[in-house]
Design an enzyme around this catalytic site. Structure first.
Site, PDB file in Angstrom:
ATOM      1  N   ARG A 155      16.865  61.248  22.482  1.00 17.49           N
ATOM      2  CA  ARG A 155      16.285  60.988  23.794  1.00 17.49           C
ATOM      3  C   ARG A 155      16.496  62.190  24.714  1.00 17.49           C
ATOM      4  O   ARG A 155      17.614  62.685  24.851  1.00 17.49           O
ATOM      5  CB  ARG A 155      16.980  59.739  24.372  1.00 17.49           C
TER       6      ARG A 155
ATOM      7  N   LYS B 285      21.658  58.173  37.686  1.00 20.08           N
ATOM      8  CA  LYS B 285      20.700  58.848  36.792  1.00 20.08           C
ATOM      9  C   LYS B 285      19.928  59.891  37.592  1.00 20.08           C
ATOM     10  O   LYS B 285      20.502  60.887  38.011  1.00 20.08           O
ATOM     11  CB  LYS B 285      19.784  57.800  36.154  1.00 20.08           C
TER      12      LYS B 285
HETATM   13  C1  LIG Z   1      17.392  50.002  32.512  1.00 20.32           C
HETATM   14  C2  LIG Z   1      18.852  50.043  32.809  1.00 20.32           C
HETATM   15  N1  LIG Z   1      19.396  49.104  33.587  1.00 20.32           N
HETATM   16  C3  LIG Z   1      20.718  49.102  33.879  1.00 20.32           C
HETATM   17  C4  LIG Z   1      21.549  50.082  33.378  1.00 20.32           C
HETATM   18  C5  LIG Z   1      23.012  50.153  33.628  1.00 20.32           C
HETATM   19  O1  LIG Z   1      23.517  49.271  34.505  1.00 20.32           O
HETATM   20  P1  LIG Z   1      24.994  49.508  35.085  1.00 20.32           P
HETATM   21  O2  LIG Z   1      24.927  50.683  35.990  1.00 20.32           O
HETATM   22  O3  LIG Z   1      25.313  48.239  35.743  1.00 20.32           O
HETATM   23  O4  LIG Z   1      25.891  49.825  33.940  1.00 20.32           O
HETATM   24  C6  LIG Z   1      21.015  51.091  32.575  1.00 20.32           C
HETATM   25  C7  LIG Z   1      21.912  52.143  32.034  1.00 20.32           C
HETATM   26  O5  LIG Z   1      21.562  53.022  31.349  1.00 20.32           O
HETATM   27  C8  LIG Z   1      19.633  51.059  32.277  1.00 20.32           C
HETATM   28  O6  LIG Z   1      19.110  51.994  31.503  1.00 20.32           O
END
Ligand SMILES: Cc1ncc(COP(=O)(O)O)c(C=O)c1O
Length: 435
Positions: free
Chosen positions: A394, A236
C-alpha cells in the site's frame, strides 16, 4: 482545478521529466512545512502523516510556557478549553462543513461509537422497524468491531455487503444506518458520497461516513451531500502525529435533536456548574466526553495548518489534482517499468473512483517487498489478504509533501527490489507486530 500539465504528465519517461514537473508545480512550496528525513521517500501518509516543522516548537510553547508557567490558568489564558472547537473549525474547511459543526476529540473508533449510536437513536424514534446496520465486509475492522459491539448491546443486526453493487438490495425496509468508509483503506477505492447518501435517504436510511482516508486528501462536501454524520482521523493526511485526536461532525439538522451515549462532563451544557444531572450542550460540543488532550490537539492544529496553507493555492481542489497526478503516474510507471514481476494495480484506474493511494497485489511477496523497500528508504506498508482478497503493498501519496521525482524514484527502487530478487532475502520475510 488543474495544477498539473496533463500533456507533460503523460509524456513522463525519465527522472528529469519528473523534476521538470516538480519545478512547475504550484504546490511545491508546501513541502517546506515538513520535517522529511534525508533519504526517505514517504508513501505512508495515509497511515501516519509526516511531522510539520512547526509542531516541536508549538509543543515546546505548550509545555514550557502554557503548562510549565501558566499551569491551570492556561485552560482560560491559553485557550485550551476552546481547542476542540478551534481545531474542529479548521478541519471543517477541509470537509465541506460549516464553522461550529466539527470538534476534534477522542479517537476515530470512539467517535464512531457516538455517531452510530445517535443515528440508531434517531431511527428508533423515526422508524422503529429499522433494526439493521449496513456496511462493507472490506470496511476497516475497527468500524465493524464498533458496530458489532453496539448491536450486541442493543439488539440490532449487522449486514455486510461484498460489493457496492449490492447496496440497493441491502438498503431495504429493515435497514436503519449505512456505515461506510469514504475511501477504502485497502484498495483506495472511493465512494460517490453524494450519490450514495441520496440513494440511502431515498429509502429512509441514515448515513455515517468514515473520512479517515479522505480528510486532507480528497474533496469532501458533507453539507452538500446532506450526509447525517461523519468521523475521521487526525494522524493520517491531517499530520496530527501518532494517536492524534480524531474529529466528529453531525449535520446541523440532527445535532441538537439527538444525544451521543458517552455523556461526559465536557459535553455538558455547563460543565463548570457541576450539577448532578446531565444536560447536553447545544451543537457539536455535546459530542465531547471528558478532559481533552491539549498536547494532542496542539499538534493536530499544526498538522491541519499545513493543509490550510494550500488555500491560497487552490485548496483541497489543487491538492486533489496533484494527488491524482501522483497516483496516476505511479500506477502507470509500475505497469510499464515493473511488468513481468507478478505485480497488479488493485486501486481503481478511474480518477473519480480513486482516493490518494495506490495498492499493488503480489501473490507471494507483498510483505517482503514492502520490507525491502523500507530498507531502501521507500516507506509504504503491507495489508494482509485472506481467501477472498490478495496481500497488498500500500502506497499513500500526500500531495502536500510529495513530488513527481519521488514517484519516479520509488518505482525505480521497486524495480531494483524485483530485478535483484532482494525481497526473497530472509531478513525481509519475518513479520513485525505492526505491518
Ligand atoms: C477507515 C479507518 N477508520 C478508523 C481507523 C482507526 O481508528 P482509530 O484511530 O480509532 O484507531 C483507521 C486506521 O487506519 C481507518 O483506516
Amino acid at each position: 482545478m488543474n495544477v498539473i500539465n496533463d500533456e507533460a504528465l503523460t509524456a513522463v519517461r525519465s527522472l528529469e521529466d519528473c523534476r521538470a514537473l516538480d519545478a512547475n508545480d504550484p504546490l511545491r512550496g508546501l513541502r517546506e512545512q515538513f520535517e522529511l528525513p534525508e533519504g526517505v521517500i514517504y508513501l505512508d501518509g495515509n497511515s501516519l502523516g509526516v511531522m510539520p516543522r512547526a509542531t516541536p516548537e508549538r509543543l515546546q510553547v505548550v509545555t514550557r510556557e502554557e503548562w510549565g508557567q501558566g499551569l491551570i490558568r492556561s485552560w482560560n489564558a491559553a485557550g485550551w478549553f476552546e481547542l476542540p472547537a478551534r481545531v474542529g473549525d479548521k478541519i471543517a474547511r477541509l470537509i465541506g462543513a460549516g464553522a461550529g459543526e466539527v470538534v476534534a476529540t477522542d479517537s476515530t473508533s470512539i467517535n464512531l461509537f457516538k455517531v452510530l449510536s445517535a443515528a440508531l437513536e434517531m431511527q428508533r424514534e423515526d422508524a422503529p422497524a429499522r433494526r439493521v446496520i449496513v456496511s462493507e465486509r472490506d470496511n476497516f475492522p475497527t468500524d465493524l468491531y464498533i458496530a458489532q459491539g453496539l448491536i450486541r448491546e442493543r439488539g440490532y443486526e449487522l449486514c455486510l455487503i461484498d460489493d457496492p453493487a449490492e447496496l440497493p438490495q441491502a438498503l431495504d425496509a429493515e435497514a436503519a444506518v449505512l456505515m461506510l468508509t469514504h475511501v477504502n483503506y485497502r484498495t483506495g477505492a472511493m465512494h460517490d458520497m453524494a450519490a450514495v447518501t441520496r440513494a440511502a435517504h431515498a429509502v429512509g436510511v441514515k448515513v455515517v461516513w468514515d473520512l479517515a482516508h479522505s480528510a486532507g486528501a480528497v474533496p469532501v462536501d458533507l453539507v452538500g451531500a446532506a450526509a447525517d454524520f461523519a468521523i475521521g482521523c487526525g494522524y493520517k493526511y491531517l499530520n496530527g502525529g501518532p494517536g492524534a485526536p480524531a474529529f466528529v461532525w453531525a449535520h446541523p439538522r440532527h445535532v441538537d435533536r439527538f444525544r451521543q451515549p458517552l455523556s461526559g462532563w465536557w459535553g455538558h451544557a455547563s460543565p463548570f456548574e457541576f450539577t448532578p444531572d446531565y444536560r447536553p450542550a447545544a451543537g457539536i460540543s455535546r459530542y465531547l466526553c471528558g478532559t481533552q488532550s491539549v498536547l494532542g490537539l496542539a499538534a493536530l492544529d499544526c498538522g491541519v495548518d499545513t493543509l490550510l496553507a494550500a488555500e491560497p493555492l487552490g485548496g483541497v481542489a489543487a491538492l486533489r489534482a496533484k494527488s491524482l497526478a501522483l497516483t496516476g503516474l505511479f500506477a502507470r510507471l509500475v505497469d510499464e517499468r515493473c511488468a513481468g514481476h507478478g505485480l497488479a494495480v488493485v486501486s481503481p484506474r478511474e480518477s473519480a473512483l480513486r482516493g490518494s493511494q495506490v495498492c499493488l497485489s503480489h501473490a507471494e511477496g507483498a510483505y517482503a517487498m514492502v520490507q525491502a523497500l523500507i530498507a531502501r528508504g521507500v516507506i509504504g506498508d503491507f495489508r494482509a489478504g485472506d481467501s477472498a482478497r490478495p496481500d497488498i503493498l500500500r502506497f499513500g501519496f500526500a500531495p502536500a509533501y510529495l513530488g513527481f521525482a519521488d514517484v519516479w524514484n520509488a518505482v525505480e527502487h521497486l524495480l531494483q527490489v524485483l530485478e535483484k530478487g532482494e525481497w526473497r532475502r530472509p531478513e525481509f520475510n519475518g513479520r513485525n507486530a505492526v505491518t
